[in-house]
Write a protein that holds these residues in place. Structure first.
Motif, PDB file in Angstrom:
ATOM      1  N   SER A 104       0.831  -1.200   0.000  1.00  0.00           N
ATOM      2  CA  SER A 104       0.000   0.000   0.000  1.00  0.00           C
ATOM      3  C   SER A 104       0.870   1.256   0.000  1.00  0.00           C
ATOM      4  CB  SER A 104      -0.891   0.001   1.248  1.00  0.00           C
ATOM      5  OG  SER A 104      -1.370   1.290   1.551  1.00  0.00           O
ATOM      6  N   PRO A 105       0.469   2.310  -0.725  1.00  0.00           N
ATOM      7  CA  PRO A 105       1.235   3.564  -0.717  1.00  0.00           C
ATOM      8  C   PRO A 105       1.217   4.254   0.649  1.00  0.00           C
ATOM      9  CG  PRO A 105      -0.809   3.822  -1.935  1.00  0.00           C
ATOM     10  CD  PRO A 105      -0.666   2.366  -1.666  1.00  0.00           C
ATOM     11  N   SER A 106       0.286   3.868   1.502  1.00  0.00           N
ATOM     12  CA  SER A 106       0.283   4.423   2.856  1.00  0.00           C
ATOM     13  C   SER A 106       0.869   3.439   3.863  1.00  0.00           C
ATOM     14  CB  SER A 106      -1.135   4.817   3.285  1.00  0.00           C
ATOM     15  OG  SER A 106      -2.018   3.717   3.185  1.00  0.00           O
ATOM     16  N   CYS A 107       0.579   2.147   3.720  1.00  0.00           N
ATOM     17  CA  CYS A 107       0.905   1.182   4.770  1.00  0.00           C
ATOM     18  C   CYS A 107       1.941   0.117   4.402  1.00  0.00           C
ATOM     19  CB  CYS A 107      -0.367   0.469   5.227  1.00  0.00           C
ATOM     20  SG  CYS A 107      -1.537   1.550   6.084  1.00  0.00           S
ATOM     21  N   GLY A 108       2.355   0.008   3.168  1.00  0.00           N
ATOM     22  CA  GLY A 108       3.307  -1.028   2.776  1.00  0.00           C
ATOM     23  C   GLY A 108       4.626  -0.921   3.532  1.00  0.00           C
ATOM     24  N   VAL A 109       5.250  -2.067   3.793  1.00  0.00           N
ATOM     25  CA  VAL A 109       6.519  -2.102   4.514  1.00  0.00           C
ATOM     26  C   VAL A 109       7.618  -2.611   3.572  1.00  0.00           C
ATOM     27  CG1 VAL A 109       7.773  -3.040   6.504  1.00  0.00           C
ATOM     28  CG2 VAL A 109       5.327  -2.533   6.696  1.00  0.00           C
ATOM     29  N   SER A 110       8.382  -1.685   3.050  1.00  0.00           N
ATOM     30  CA  SER A 110       9.537  -1.977   2.190  1.00  0.00           C
ATOM     31  C   SER A 110       9.160  -2.561   0.831  1.00  0.00           C
ATOM     32  CB  SER A 110      10.505  -2.955   2.885  1.00  0.00           C
ATOM     33  OG  SER A 110      10.926  -2.463   4.131  1.00  0.00           O
ATOM     34  N   ASP A 111       7.858  -2.673   0.525  1.00  0.00           N
ATOM     35  CA  ASP A 111       7.484  -3.342  -0.720  1.00  0.00           C
ATOM     36  C   ASP A 111       6.523  -2.528  -1.595  1.00  0.00           C
ATOM     37  OD1 ASP A 111       5.202  -3.497   0.784  1.00  0.00           O
ATOM     38  OD2 ASP A 111       5.000  -5.671   0.703  1.00  0.00           O
TER      39      ASP A 111
END
Length: 311
Positions: A104-111
């Motif tokens: 996610s553009p708000s919640c993604g982690v390193s991906d």
């Protein structure tokens, strides 16, 4: 009774259909975890007023800054999302970790995909804006997404950390004497050794000289070291080192074949041929067999509920 970890959860994971396409993410691990934690849900995009469904937004690197932009209208949501993220995160009274939505553009982690200034071509991957700010405000807390938690070792470390942090929060509320801190420290000896042997020694010295600081100040210093200790992830060799230390408590009581089996399991663990849970169960068997209360109390052997070991 131990305190439940408090985990910030992306609202689209099992909770509400708030994804950009009006969908919801079904995740078995997050559902199983809910029995053991208290969730605080958040959807940064909806919480800043974006509709459901909504046009896709992306992250783009523009003039050395990462922006969240809706490509068609060129609407830039960066400032609004950053302002919300900081306000929301700073308002949290208690939190032990984050389980966010992958990519996610708000919640993604390193991906999360990172685009060029033209908003068309990717140049790599990065954290979502909310995830990035979460890491900045809570640098010692685990911030993961549901995709990364499919990996055994990432999940192992995530669970270990959130339950350790929750345990310390619970300890602080009830502790009133240095003896309480000594007991807490004893239970965490081998888990702290796993993450940082040097910090374990430093914490031991802190407790030994507590009278020079006083109890409250000692607890404050201990908390800082405790959180710092868990900031990195341990290696397989670190696990082997701890297991060998624990093995030393009862090795003289074992038969030759049992000693051989332990060393065989260590070799398999080092070469990624068995899961850590296999050798932990092997060791726990001897702890119970020899009725070793000290080892039975060690958080390393039971860092989180057994039911969470498998998804």
């Amino acid at each position: 009774m131990e305190c439940k970890p408090v985990v910030v959860l992306s609202r689209c994971i099992n909770k509400e259909a708030v994804r950009y396409n009006g969908g919801i993410v079904q995740d078995d691990f997050a559902q199983k975890l809910e029995k053991y934690v208290d969730y605080i849900t958040v959807c940064p995009e909806v919480d800043i007023g974006m509709p459901v469904p909504r046009p896709t937004v992306i992250l783009a690197k523009i003039d050395n800054s990462i922006r969240m932009i809706e490509p068609t209208s060129k609407t830039d949501y960066t400032e609004k999302l950053e302002e919300f993220s900081k306000s929301f995160l700073n308002s949290l009274k208690e939190v032990d970790g984050f389980l966010l939505k992958a990519k996610s553009p708000s919640c993604g982690v390193s991906d999360t995909k990172l685009y060029q200034k033209d908003l068309k071509h990717t140049i790599g991957k990065t954290d979502g804006i909310f995830a990035r700010i979460s890491k900045e405000i809570y640098p010692y807390l685990p911030v993961e997404d549901e995709g990364r938690l499919h990996d055994f070792w990432i999940r192992q470390n995530f669970l270990t950390k959130i339950f350790a942090y929750a345990d310390f929060r619970h300890f602080k509320k009830s502790a009133s004497h240095i003896k309480d801190l000594i007991k807490f420290h004893q239970r965490y000896k081998y888990l702290l050794m796993l993450y940082s042997p040097s910090n374990l020694k430093q914490m031991g010295r802190l407790i030994a000289n507590w009278d020079s600081l006083g109890f409250e100040k000692t607890v404050q210093e201990y908390e800082s070291l405790f959180k710092k200790t868990f900031s990195k992830n341990p290696t397989i060799n670190a696990h082997i080192n701890v297991l060998q230390h624990i093995y030393g408590h009862f090795s003289d009581l074992l038969k030759t074949g049992e000693k051989r089996q332990f060393n065989t399991l260590l070799h398999k663990l080092k070469n990624d041929r068995i899961y850590l849970t296999v050798i932990l169960e092997f060791v726990r068997n001897f702890v119970y067999r020899f009725e070793d209360e000290y080892l039975a109390s060690q958080k390393y052997l039971n860092p989180y509920p057994e039911e969470l070991q498998t998804v």
